[in-house]
Design a protein around this motif. Structure first.
Motif, mmCIF file in Angstrom:
data_model
loop_
_atom_site.group_PDB
_atom_site.id
_atom_site.type_symbol
_atom_site.label_atom_id
_atom_site.label_comp_id
_atom_site.label_asym_id
_atom_site.label_seq_id
_atom_site.Cartn_x
_atom_site.Cartn_y
_atom_site.Cartn_z
ATOM 1 N N THR A 5 -1.709 12.525 7.266
ATOM 2 C CA THR A 5 -1.428 13.531 5.493
ATOM 3 C C THR A 5 -2.648 13.592 4.778
ATOM 4 N N SER A 6 -2.985 15.035 4.535
ATOM 5 C CA SER A 6 -4.204 14.753 2.974
ATOM 6 C C SER A 6 -4.313 13.992 2.040
ATOM 7 N N SER A 7 -3.138 12.583 1.973
ATOM 8 C CA SER A 7 -3.303 12.281 0.555
ATOM 9 C C SER A 7 -2.391 11.389 0.898
ATOM 10 N N LEU A 8 -3.401 9.963 -0.475
ATOM 11 C CA LEU A 8 -2.221 8.140 0.257
ATOM 12 C C LEU A 8 -1.004 8.276 -0.530
ATOM 13 N N THR A 9 -0.032 7.572 -0.606
ATOM 14 C CA THR A 9 1.328 7.812 -0.252
ATOM 15 C C THR A 9 1.140 7.033 -1.453
ATOM 16 N N ALA A 10 2.224 5.720 -2.410
ATOM 17 C CA ALA A 10 2.459 5.003 -3.180
ATOM 18 C C ALA A 10 2.682 3.319 -1.974
ATOM 19 N N GLN A 11 3.290 3.608 -1.014
ATOM 20 C CA GLN A 11 3.118 2.512 0.206
ATOM 21 C C GLN A 11 1.525 2.495 0.272
ATOM 22 N N ASP A 12 0.409 3.622 0.554
ATOM 23 C CA ASP A 12 -0.409 3.315 1.281
ATOM 24 C C ASP A 12 -1.308 2.411 0.232
ATOM 25 N N LEU A 13 -1.181 3.560 -1.022
ATOM 26 C CA LEU A 13 -2.084 2.208 -2.226
ATOM 27 C C LEU A 13 -1.902 0.900 -2.388
ATOM 28 N N GLU A 14 -0.275 0.265 -2.245
ATOM 29 C CA GLU A 14 0.279 -1.055 -2.681
ATOM 30 C C GLU A 14 0.120 -1.490 -1.178
ATOM 31 N N PHE A 15 -1.145 -1.071 -0.067
ATOM 32 C CA PHE A 15 -1.173 -1.855 0.921
ATOM 33 C C PHE A 15 -2.978 -2.311 0.861
ATOM 34 N N LEU A 16 -3.139 -1.026 -0.222
ATOM 35 C CA LEU A 16 -4.463 -0.685 0.115
ATOM 36 C C LEU A 16 -5.264 -1.875 -1.219
ATOM 37 N N ARG A 17 -4.029 -2.145 -1.691
ATOM 38 C CA ARG A 17 -4.438 -3.223 -3.176
ATOM 39 C C ARG A 17 -4.405 -4.300 -3.026
ATOM 40 N N ARG A 18 -4.590 -5.023 -1.756
ATOM 41 C CA ARG A 18 -4.459 -6.252 -0.900
ATOM 42 C C ARG A 18 -6.195 -6.797 -1.156
ATOM 43 N N PRO A 19 -6.366 -7.848 -0.216
ATOM 44 C CA PRO A 19 -7.602 -8.180 -0.603
ATOM 45 C C PRO A 19 -7.871 -8.142 1.208
ATOM 46 N N LEU A 20 -8.230 -6.520 1.636
ATOM 47 C CA LEU A 20 -8.294 -6.861 3.224
ATOM 48 C C LEU A 20 -9.591 -6.584 3.197
#
Length: 142
Positions: A5-20
Motif C-alpha cells: 500500500t502507500s500508507s500505514l494501517t492501524a495494524q502497522d502502527l500497532e506493530f511499530l509502537r513496539r520497541p523494535l
C-alpha cells in the motif's frame, strides 16, 4: 501473507509502537545499500521519524537524494512479520530532542544512571529529526 500500500494501517502502527529496531537505508549511498539499525517512532499521521546528528553521513546523503527506507521485523520467537516503508525524507530542525527523550524511555531503562547519563550526553548535542513520508509500504506476516 504479503501486500503493498502507500500508507500505514492501524495494524502497522500497532506493530511499530513496539520497541523494535528499524534498519534504515538511504538512496544516496554505497551499492549495495548498507542499512543501519535505528530507533524510530511511527506517528499518528502515518510518518516514521528518527533523530540523528545534523552532520551525519545519512543527513548529507539525504540532502542530495531524499529517498530512504526502513525495515522493521518481529524478533526471533514470534511469528514471522516484517514491514518496509519507503519514501521521501525530510530533515526537520525542530523536535529532535523531544523525540530522542521519548525513544530513550521506550528503548532504555532510564532509572539506570548509566542510561540516564547516555541520554543527557545525546541531549547535549545538536540533533535533527528525519521524517520518512511513506510512498510504498510493504508488509509480510506468516
Amino acid at each position: 501473507m504479503s501486500n503493498d500500500t502507500s500508507s500505514l494501517t492501524a495494524q502497522d502502527l500497532e506493530f511499530l509502537r513496539r520497541p523494535l529496531h528499524g534498519f534504515l537505508s538511504v538512496a544516496e549511498g554505497p551499492v549495495p545499500p548498507q542499512p543501519r539499525p535505528v530507533w524510530f517512532e511511527a506517528t499518528a499521521e502515518g510518518t516514521i521519524q528518527l533523530f540523528t546528528a545534523p552532520d551525519s553521513v545519512k543527513v548529507r546523503r539525504l540532502r542530495r537524494d531524499p529517498r530512504a527506507s526502513i525495515v522493521v521485523a518481529a524478533p526471533v520467537g514470534e511469528r514471522e512479520r516484517w514491514l518496509s516503508v519507503a519514501g521521501r525524507t525530510t530533515v526537520e530542525p525542530e523536535g529532535a530532542h523531544e523525540l530522542c527523550t521519548r525513544l530513550a524511555a521506550r528503548y532504555w531503562d532510564l532509572d539506570d544512571p548509566v542510561r540516564a547519563d547516555d541520554l543527557a550526553e545525546i541531549l547535549a548535542t545538536e540533533q535533527v529529526r528525519l521524517v520518512i513520508h511513506p510512498e510504498t509500504v510493504r508488509r509480510f506476516t506468516y
